[in-house]
Design a protein around this motif. Structure first.
Motif, PDB file in Angstrom:
ATOM      1  N   GLU A   1      60.336  97.116  38.417  1.00  0.00           N
ATOM      2  CA  GLU A   1      61.166  96.277  37.550  1.00  0.00           C
ATOM      3  C   GLU A   1      60.886  94.798  37.790  1.00  0.00           C
ATOM      4  O   GLU A   1      60.803  94.004  36.837  1.00  0.00           O
ATOM      5  N   VAL A   2      60.757  94.428  39.073  1.00  0.00           N
ATOM      6  CA  VAL A   2      60.460  93.032  39.417  1.00  0.00           C
ATOM      7  C   VAL A   2      59.107  92.635  38.837  1.00  0.00           C
ATOM      8  O   VAL A   2      58.954  91.553  38.244  1.00  0.00           O
ATOM      9  N   ILE A   3      58.122  93.517  38.991  1.00  0.00           N
ATOM     10  CA  ILE A   3      56.775  93.229  38.497  1.00  0.00           C
ATOM     11  C   ILE A   3      56.761  93.146  36.972  1.00  0.00           C
ATOM     12  O   ILE A   3      56.099  92.284  36.392  1.00  0.00           O
ATOM     13  N   GLN A   4      57.520  94.006  36.325  1.00  0.00           N
ATOM     14  CA  GLN A   4      57.547  94.001  34.862  1.00  0.00           C
ATOM     15  C   GLN A   4      58.168  92.712  34.327  1.00  0.00           C
ATOM     16  O   GLN A   4      57.715  92.162  33.318  1.00  0.00           O
TER      17      GLN A   4
ATOM     18  N   LYS B   1      57.357  87.483  31.571  1.00  0.00           N
ATOM     19  CA  LYS B   1      57.429  86.026  31.606  1.00  0.00           C
ATOM     20  C   LYS B   1      56.036  85.405  31.631  1.00  0.00           C
ATOM     21  O   LYS B   1      55.813  84.321  31.070  1.00  0.00           O
ATOM     22  N   ASN B   2      55.095  86.097  32.283  1.00  0.00           N
ATOM     23  CA  ASN B   2      53.737  85.579  32.344  1.00  0.00           C
ATOM     24  C   ASN B   2      53.077  85.580  30.966  1.00  0.00           C
ATOM     25  O   ASN B   2      52.291  84.691  30.631  1.00  0.00           O
ATOM     26  N   LYS B   3      53.398  86.587  30.144  1.00  0.00           N
ATOM     27  CA  LYS B   3      52.878  86.616  28.774  1.00  0.00           C
ATOM     28  C   LYS B   3      53.429  85.435  27.978  1.00  0.00           C
ATOM     29  O   LYS B   3      52.711  84.824  27.175  1.00  0.00           O
TER      30      LYS B   3
ATOM     31  N   ILE C   1      51.550  74.116  34.986  1.00  0.00           N
ATOM     32  CA  ILE C   1      51.385  74.397  36.417  1.00  0.00           C
ATOM     33  C   ILE C   1      52.728  74.668  37.071  1.00  0.00           C
ATOM     34  O   ILE C   1      52.884  75.637  37.822  1.00  0.00           O
ATOM     35  N   VAL C   2      53.728  73.817  36.773  1.00  0.00           N
ATOM     36  CA  VAL C   2      55.057  73.994  37.370  1.00  0.00           C
ATOM     37  C   VAL C   2      55.679  75.321  36.928  1.00  0.00           C
ATOM     38  O   VAL C   2      56.257  76.050  37.747  1.00  0.00           O
ATOM     39  N   PHE C   3      55.555  75.662  35.637  1.00  0.00           N
ATOM     40  CA  PHE C   3      56.123  76.913  35.137  1.00  0.00           C
ATOM     41  C   PHE C   3      55.461  78.112  35.807  1.00  0.00           C
ATOM     42  O   PHE C   3      56.131  79.074  36.182  1.00  0.00           O
ATOM     43  N   LYS C   4      54.138  78.047  35.988  1.00  0.00           N
ATOM     44  CA  LYS C   4      53.420  79.138  36.632  1.00  0.00           C
ATOM     45  C   LYS C   4      53.849  79.274  38.096  1.00  0.00           C
ATOM     46  O   LYS C   4      54.094  80.380  38.598  1.00  0.00           O
ATOM     47  N   MET C   5      53.965  78.159  38.789  1.00  0.00           N
ATOM     48  CA  MET C   5      54.397  78.183  40.188  1.00  0.00           C
ATOM     49  C   MET C   5      55.815  78.724  40.321  1.00  0.00           C
ATOM     50  O   MET C   5      56.143  79.450  41.261  1.00  0.00           O
TER      51      MET C   5
END
Length: 297
Positions: free
Chosen positions: A49-52, A57-59, A94-98
């Protein structure tokens, strides 16, 4: 042209960030996002669930970053707008990815402790990582730690004085390099050069270039039309040319020229390069010419 150059930088930044963290949501050497998860727990529903959530969010990060980077190509004559968008966009992705990485890292650590998967001996290093990005270990005197969330790079131990100073120095250096330059570029785009005529001197000053001319050294002042010019140094955009430019007729010249007005004031000066300047409109240029002629000895 500048928009295309910065767009190229956007593309490199985007794909670099995507490549660095590609596959990070898959188990590697028994770890997920730098957190050790017992092999038999990798497929646990709470872990998946955490990974999903991260993948979803990564998409969102991927498509927002991908689509918005094309806005860099929006045509504008203001270099400051092009630069500002590049800096804001780069910082944001960069900030959003971090932030995504930090959140999932914290969630997995919390999950391990709640479910009793944490081993005080095996997982002791996890106590010193914050958000998977920052290492703080007061029990170690090492400034650099050969460990990081991704790859084999080193991290700075922020618990040491040298580690903190390294981070502070890096941050201050970036700020000192970027902020003053950005402010000056904004000023160059939106503030007209200051022109001051006294009884003895003519001074022209923009954000990056300044010229002082003694009125007694001026040999000739004429209004003419001039085009082209190759930049030696200074700033040249679709709106203006400021700095030192080379013209085949006059050689190197100090230039403060708006491209919206064909006419310029050409000032020939004893023992130095000519000065070329004008104003945004023909009427303003002629008014400045009259002021200069009136002040001449």
């Amino acid at each position: 042209m500048l928009g295309i150059i910065f767009f190229g930088c956007n593309v490199i930044t985007f794909f670099l960030m995507a490549a660095i963290y590609m596959g990070i949501s898959k188990p590697s050497r028994g770890k997920l996002f730098g957190i050790y998860i017992p092999p038999e727990k990798m497929s646990d529903e709470r872990v998946t669930e955490v990974i999903q959530r991260y993948k979803t969010k990564n998409k969102i990060w991927f498509w927002i970053s991908f689509l918005t980077m094309f806005l860099q190509l929006y045509p504008t004559d203001y270099f400051s707008i092009i630069l500002s968008y590049f800096l804001v966009w780069t910082t944001a992705i960069i900030v959003f990815k971090m932030k995504l990485i930090a959140n999932v890292n914290s969630e997995l650590i919390k999950l391990k402790r709640e479910l009793g998967w944490y081993d005080a001996v095996r997982d002791v290093e996890e106590n010193y990582w914050h958000g998977g990005m920052f290492y703080y270990n007061p029990n170690s005197k090492k400034v650099f730690v050969n460990s990081s969330l991704v790859g084999n790079s080193s991290s700075v131990n922020l618990a040491t004085k040298a580690g903190r100073n390294t981070m502070i120095f890096s941050a201050v250096l970036i700020i000192l390099l970027l902020v003053p330059s950005w402010v000056l570029i904004l000023k160059d785009d939106f503030v007209e050069p200051k022109i001051h005529i006294s009884n003895t001197e003519l001074t022209v000053k923009s954000a990056f270039h300044k010229v002082n001319v003694k009125l007694s050294d001026i040999e000739q002042v004429t209004v003419t039309e001039i085009s082209g010019g190759n930049k030696v140094n200074g700033s040249g955009t679709a709106r203006y040319a400021r700095g030192v430019f080379y013209y085949s007729e006059y050689g190197n010249c100090d230039v403060f020229k708006y491209r919206s007005t064909k006419e310029v004031i050409l000032i020939q000066i004893k023992n130095r390069r000519p000065l070329i300047l004008n104003m945004p409109t023909y009427e303003e240029t002629m008014s400045l010419y009259q002021e200069i002629m009136k002040a001449m000895p």
